[in-house]
Design a protein around this motif. Structure first.
Motif, PDB file in Angstrom:
ATOM      1  N   PRO A 109      36.050  38.930  40.094  1.00  0.00           N
ATOM      2  CA  PRO A 109      36.901  37.941  40.482  1.00  0.00           C
ATOM      3  C   PRO A 109      36.403  36.847  41.398  1.00  0.00           C
ATOM      4  O   PRO A 109      35.430  37.222  42.174  1.00  0.00           O
ATOM      5  CB  PRO A 109      38.238  38.614  40.944  1.00  0.00           C
ATOM      6  N   SER A 110      37.085  35.910  41.081  1.00  0.00           N
ATOM      7  CA  SER A 110      36.642  34.683  42.151  1.00  0.00           C
ATOM      8  C   SER A 110      37.097  34.851  43.756  1.00  0.00           C
ATOM      9  O   SER A 110      37.972  35.796  43.875  1.00  0.00           O
ATOM     10  CB  SER A 110      37.278  33.403  41.670  1.00  0.00           C
ATOM     11  N   SER A 111      36.410  34.149  44.669  1.00  0.00           N
ATOM     12  CA  SER A 111      36.885  34.379  46.085  1.00  0.00           C
ATOM     13  C   SER A 111      38.352  33.831  46.292  1.00  0.00           C
ATOM     14  O   SER A 111      38.909  32.897  45.620  1.00  0.00           O
ATOM     15  CB  SER A 111      35.812  33.345  46.800  1.00  0.00           C
ATOM     16  N   PHE A 112      39.022  34.643  46.880  1.00  0.00           N
ATOM     17  CA  PHE A 112      40.277  34.408  47.112  1.00  0.00           C
ATOM     18  C   PHE A 112      40.680  34.946  48.677  1.00  0.00           C
ATOM     19  O   PHE A 112      40.269  35.826  49.030  1.00  0.00           O
ATOM     20  CB  PHE A 112      41.355  35.365  46.186  1.00  0.00           C
ATOM     21  N   TYR A 113      41.694  34.286  49.064  1.00  0.00           N
ATOM     22  CA  TYR A 113      42.203  34.734  50.363  1.00  0.00           C
ATOM     23  C   TYR A 113      43.837  34.441  50.549  1.00  0.00           C
ATOM     24  O   TYR A 113      44.347  33.457  50.092  1.00  0.00           O
ATOM     25  CB  TYR A 113      41.729  33.747  51.700  1.00  0.00           C
ATOM     26  N   SER A 114      44.448  35.384  50.863  1.00  0.00           N
ATOM     27  CA  SER A 114      46.084  35.494  51.444  1.00  0.00           C
ATOM     28  C   SER A 114      46.345  36.263  52.521  1.00  0.00           C
ATOM     29  O   SER A 114      45.314  36.969  52.971  1.00  0.00           O
ATOM     30  CB  SER A 114      47.003  35.618  50.346  1.00  0.00           C
ATOM     31  N   SER A 115      47.399  36.371  53.016  1.00  0.00           N
ATOM     32  CA  SER A 115      47.751  37.091  54.275  1.00  0.00           C
ATOM     33  C   SER A 115      47.755  38.511  53.897  1.00  0.00           C
ATOM     34  O   SER A 115      47.968  39.396  54.647  1.00  0.00           O
ATOM     35  CB  SER A 115      49.108  36.578  54.890  1.00  0.00           C
ATOM     36  N   VAL A 116      48.044  38.674  52.452  1.00  0.00           N
ATOM     37  CA  VAL A 116      48.140  40.228  52.072  1.00  0.00           C
ATOM     38  C   VAL A 116      46.710  40.943  51.642  1.00  0.00           C
ATOM     39  O   VAL A 116      46.267  41.960  51.475  1.00  0.00           O
ATOM     40  CB  VAL A 116      49.280  40.223  51.032  1.00  0.00           C
ATOM     41  N   GLY A 117      45.965  39.973  50.778  1.00  0.00           N
ATOM     42  CA  GLY A 117      44.822  40.486  50.377  1.00  0.00           C
ATOM     43  C   GLY A 117      43.915  39.373  50.211  1.00  0.00           C
ATOM     44  O   GLY A 117      43.876  38.051  50.507  1.00  0.00           O
ATOM     45  N   ARG A 118      42.641  39.627  49.892  1.00  0.00           N
ATOM     46  CA  ARG A 118      41.544  38.884  49.600  1.00  0.00           C
ATOM     47  C   ARG A 118      40.385  39.438  48.605  1.00  0.00           C
ATOM     48  O   ARG A 118      40.206  40.774  48.686  1.00  0.00           O
ATOM     49  CB  ARG A 118      41.047  38.382  50.931  1.00  0.00           C
ATOM     50  N   ILE A 119      39.574  38.596  48.431  1.00  0.00           N
ATOM     51  CA  ILE A 119      38.395  38.727  47.560  1.00  0.00           C
ATOM     52  C   ILE A 119      37.613  38.178  48.215  1.00  0.00           C
ATOM     53  O   ILE A 119      37.228  36.852  48.241  1.00  0.00           O
ATOM     54  CB  ILE A 119      38.512  38.159  46.067  1.00  0.00           C
ATOM     55  N   VAL A 120      36.382  38.780  48.786  1.00  0.00           N
ATOM     56  CA  VAL A 120      35.317  38.308  49.577  1.00  0.00           C
ATOM     57  C   VAL A 120      33.946  38.424  48.940  1.00  0.00           C
ATOM     58  O   VAL A 120      33.619  39.479  48.613  1.00  0.00           O
ATOM     59  CB  VAL A 120      35.317  39.030  51.015  1.00  0.00           C
ATOM     60  N   HIS A 121      33.300  37.623  49.093  1.00  0.00           N
ATOM     61  CA  HIS A 121      31.703  37.642  48.537  1.00  0.00           C
ATOM     62  C   HIS A 121      30.820  36.940  49.910  1.00  0.00           C
ATOM     63  O   HIS A 121      31.125  36.168  50.446  1.00  0.00           O
ATOM     64  CB  HIS A 121      31.351  36.623  47.360  1.00  0.00           C
ATOM     65  N   ARG A 122      30.091  38.019  50.301  1.00  0.00           N
ATOM     66  CA  ARG A 122      29.521  37.853  51.828  1.00  0.00           C
ATOM     67  C   ARG A 122      27.970  38.118  51.634  1.00  0.00           C
ATOM     68  O   ARG A 122      27.557  39.022  50.968  1.00  0.00           O
ATOM     69  CB  ARG A 122      30.302  38.724  52.763  1.00  0.00           C
ATOM     70  N   LEU A 123      27.326  37.471  52.654  1.00  0.00           N
ATOM     71  CA  LEU A 123      25.901  37.806  52.870  1.00  0.00           C
ATOM     72  C   LEU A 123      25.785  38.265  54.278  1.00  0.00           C
ATOM     73  O   LEU A 123      26.375  37.792  55.227  1.00  0.00           O
ATOM     74  CB  LEU A 123      25.064  36.456  52.772  1.00  0.00           C
ATOM     75  N   GLU A 124      25.050  39.361  54.353  1.00  0.00           N
ATOM     76  CA  GLU A 124      24.921  40.026  55.906  1.00  0.00           C
ATOM     77  C   GLU A 124      23.515  40.097  55.945  1.00  0.00           C
ATOM     78  O   GLU A 124      22.681  40.412  55.300  1.00  0.00           O
ATOM     79  CB  GLU A 124      25.986  41.049  55.930  1.00  0.00           C
TER      80      GLU A 124
END
Length: 351
Positions: A109-124
């Motif tokens: 799934p694509s990146s997404f944000y809301s106050s209840v949930g999110r989809i995160v793609h991240r570099l660390e």
């Protein structure tokens, strides 16, 4: 403080600063130390994950519902201990460690944000030192999934109908609603055909509403949020006027996030709601599904992408003349979020 600066940055491949399945992200890790420093390891991590969390109150008690879903967790050592004492020494100054990370080419799934949930793609990146807390630097990137053209009914015409009878011999009214297909790109025109048969003593006014439906799932519970995107209305169909066809053209706003249908704990769906506004009576309603397809990501081929000067990123620790880099011109800012809120504030925790 020995560590003066420690951060990670990456290069954009298009003017929207977005990435899609199979794209390669090139960037660098910047480490600046005030004196010669011992380091155990430097670990790069590419991570994709979804997370939902909300609370519900039952009298004096509160229950928190949460769930998460992982898509990838790719790790690569940029530096491993090579000395007998398990450490490597880096010299005083600024050190640059290039990296090249290929996003897994699978359905996600694509990146997404809301106050209840999110989809995160991240570099660390993690910096490990003996007898010290691990230091971490991280940055998010906006991932836009390629359109799933295998979605059932995506390019098939949609139809819904509704009949309503009135009491006291006032007659009845019916409507049939048609759209050409279910899947639309941002900015595309949605044509809606409404066939109305008004055999009643009342006038009816067709109204249309495009709305977003967000669903979150955790521990057997579901939380739903809806938001109206736009509203349209057509001319009234007078009483006893018989059959009439009304056509409305709706432009899909370019600012909408794409539909998310391939995440088990979070869904973003769209509906077209068509109803007949009738005074002193319940409105007959037809709802049809709409799928917002992601924009085509302007890809840059592997040959065209500016790879760092060495493989998956080694610039020798201990190099007293590290590669020069203009941090002002090369550092990439975070990609813009889909919503007005700040990107990924501290809820919920994604580890």
């Amino acid at each position: 403080m020995t560590i003066k600066s420690f951060h990670i940055e990456y290069d954009a491949i298009n003017d929207r600063n977005t990435f899609t399945n199979g794209d390669t992200i090139n960037g660098r890790i910047i480490l600046e130390v005030s004196k010669e420093t011992k380091v155990q390891s430097l670990l790069f991590i590419g991570k994709g994950k979804a997370n939902v969390r909300w609370s519900e109150h039952y009298g004096e008690h509160t229950h928190v519902y949460w769930s998460d879903e992982k898509y990838y967790n790719v790790k690569h050592h940029l530096l491993r201990e090579s000395r007998q004492d398990g450490t490597e020494v880096i010299g005083k100054g600024r050190h640059v460690f290039p990296f090249s990370f290929k996003i897994p080419d699978r359905k996600m799934p694509s990146s997404f944000y809301s106050s209840v949930g999110r989809i995160v793609h991240r570099l660390e990146v993690e910096l490990h030192q003996s007898m010290k807390l691990t230091k971490t630097a991280k940055t998010h990137f906006t991932f836009i999934s390629t359109a799933d053209m295998d979605t059932p009914g995506l390019m098939v015409s949609q139809h819904g109908s509704k009949d309503k009878s009135f009491a006291f011999g006032s007659g009845n009214v019916s409507m049939d609603v048609f759209t050409q297909k279910m899947g639309y790109k941002l900015g595309e025109t949605l044509s809606v055909s409404i066939k109305i048969n008004n055999a009643s003593s009342r006038s009816v006014k067709p109204k249309l509403e495009l709305y977003e439906k967000k669903s979150f799932f955790a521990q057997g519970r579901r939380k739903i949020e809806t938001k109206t995107i736009l509203k349209e209305k057509a001319e009234a169909v007078e009483a006893q006027s018989g059959k009439k066809t009304v056509t409305k053209m709706i432009t899909i706003p370019r600012v909408l996030p794409p539909s998310i249908l391939n995440c088990s704990i979070l869904k973003v769906e769209y509906r077209l709601k068509v109803y007949l506004n009738i005074k002193f009576a319940a409105d007959p309603v037809v709802k049809l599904p709409i799928v917002i397809l992601p924009e085509d990501n302007s890809r840059v081929s592997d040959e065209e992408q500016p790879f760092p000067p060495v493989g998956f990123g080694f610039e020798a620790f201990g190099n007293q003349n590290p590669q020069s880099w203009d941090a002002t011109s090369q550092a990439m800012s975070l990609p813009p979020p889909y919503e007005a809120s700040a990107m990924y504030p501290p809820f919920p925790t994604i580890s």
